[in-house]
Design an enzyme around this catalytic site. Structure first.
Site, PDB file in Angstrom:
ATOM      1  CB  CYS A 161       5.553 -16.142 -15.267  1.00  0.00           C
ATOM      2  SG  CYS A 161       3.950 -15.438 -14.828  1.00  0.00           S
ATOM      3  CB  CYS A 163       0.614 -15.551 -14.166  1.00  0.00           C
ATOM      4  SG  CYS A 163       0.276 -15.559 -15.919  1.00  0.00           S
ATOM      5  CB  ILE A 165      -5.724 -11.612  -9.791  1.00  0.00           C
ATOM      6  CG1 ILE A 165      -5.048 -12.110  -8.516  1.00  0.00           C
ATOM      7  CG2 ILE A 165      -6.897 -10.679  -9.493  1.00  0.00           C
ATOM      8  CD1 ILE A 165      -5.960 -12.639  -7.454  1.00  0.00           C
ATOM      9  CD  GLU A 166      -8.808 -15.544 -15.575  1.00  0.00           C
ATOM     10  OE1 GLU A 166     -10.035 -15.483 -15.797  1.00  0.00           O
ATOM     11  OE2 GLU A 166      -8.084 -16.467 -15.990  1.00  0.00           O
ATOM     12  CD  GLU A 210       3.145 -19.062 -12.840  1.00  0.00           C
ATOM     13  OE1 GLU A 210       2.117 -18.346 -12.789  1.00  0.00           O
ATOM     14  OE2 GLU A 210       3.298 -19.961 -13.675  1.00  0.00           O
TER      15      GLU A 210
HETATM   16  N1  THU Z   1      -1.887 -18.604 -15.730  1.00  0.00           N
HETATM   17  C1  THU Z   1      -1.149 -18.574 -14.584  1.00  0.00           C
HETATM   18  O1  THU Z   1      -1.558 -17.992 -13.579  1.00  0.00           O
HETATM   19  N2  THU Z   1       0.053 -19.184 -14.593  1.00  0.00           N
HETATM   20  C2  THU Z   1       0.514 -19.975 -15.597  1.00  0.00           C
HETATM   21  O2  THU Z   1       1.578 -20.566 -15.459  1.00  0.00           O
HETATM   22  C3  THU Z   1      -0.266 -20.127 -16.827  1.00  0.00           C
HETATM   23  C4  THU Z   1      -1.431 -19.211 -16.958  1.00  0.00           C
HETATM   24  C5  THU Z   1      -3.230 -18.007 -15.712  1.00  0.00           C
HETATM   25  C6  THU Z   1      -3.427 -16.750 -16.470  1.00  0.00           C
HETATM   26  C7  THU Z   1      -4.916 -16.805 -16.752  1.00  0.00           C
HETATM   27  O3  THU Z   1      -5.621 -16.284 -15.625  1.00  0.00           O
HETATM   28  C8  THU Z   1      -5.244 -18.274 -16.865  1.00  0.00           C
HETATM   29  O4  THU Z   1      -4.151 -18.947 -16.249  1.00  0.00           O
HETATM   30  C9  THU Z   1      -5.407 -18.766 -18.286  1.00  0.00           C
HETATM   31  O5  THU Z   1      -4.348 -18.371 -19.078  1.00  0.00           O
END
Ligand code: THU
Length: 134
Positions: A94, A58, A48-49, A60
């Site tokens: 994470c 992230c 969720i950005e 996870e």
């Molecule tokens: N991101 C994850 O959700 N999990 C990962 O293992 C690597 C990175 C997300 C964070 C961000 O929203 C996007 O991927 C780019 O970094």
């Protein structure tokens, strides 16, 4: 079957479905995660950005925090899915959170069609800082 880990619940399929809910408006990099608890419950998450980029969370950590908030405390496996040829391993933050609450999880990495990696969390975080050191 491609993408199936062949053991119990198809955790990879759950992570692929969760990825579809990702809010990745800035990076366009959608990630899904599915965490299995000791009793076989599957709790999913997606990234969720936020326009304030540093507030992004992230997939996870979403999965783990959801699970904890629902009362789960013991975990066995996590699957992480991105639409990339190379595996997408969990970031450092994470890894720390997964170690604190999940211990030495089995970590399956996958893309939309294949499994791309199988690891133990202790191999991804070989010298962890944790409560034993406090
Ligand atoms: N991101 C994850 O959700 N999990 C990962 O293992 C690597 C990175 C997300 C964070 C961000 O929203 C996007 O991927 C780019 O970094």
């Amino acid at each position: 079957m491609p993408g199936s880990d062949g053991v119990g619940v198809d955790l990879v399929a759950a992570a692929r479905r969760a990825r579809e809910h990702a809010h990745a408006a800035y990076s366009q990099f959608k990630v899904g995660a599915a965490l299995e608890t000791a009793d076989g419950t599957v709790v999913t998450g997606c990234n969720i950005e936020n326009a304030s980029y540093g507030l992004t969370i992230c997939a996870e950590r979403v999965a783990m925090f959801k699970a904890l908030s629902e009362g789960h405390r013991t975990f066995t496996r996590i699957a992480i899915v991105a639409d990339t040829e190379a595996p997408t391993p969990p970031c450092g933050a994470c890894r720390q959170i997964l170690w604190e609450f999940g211990g030495d999880l089995e970590v399956t990495l996958a893309n939309l069609s294949d499994i791309t990696g199988l690891h133990r969390l202790k191999d991804l975080l070989p010298l962890p800082f944790d409560s034993r050191l406090l």
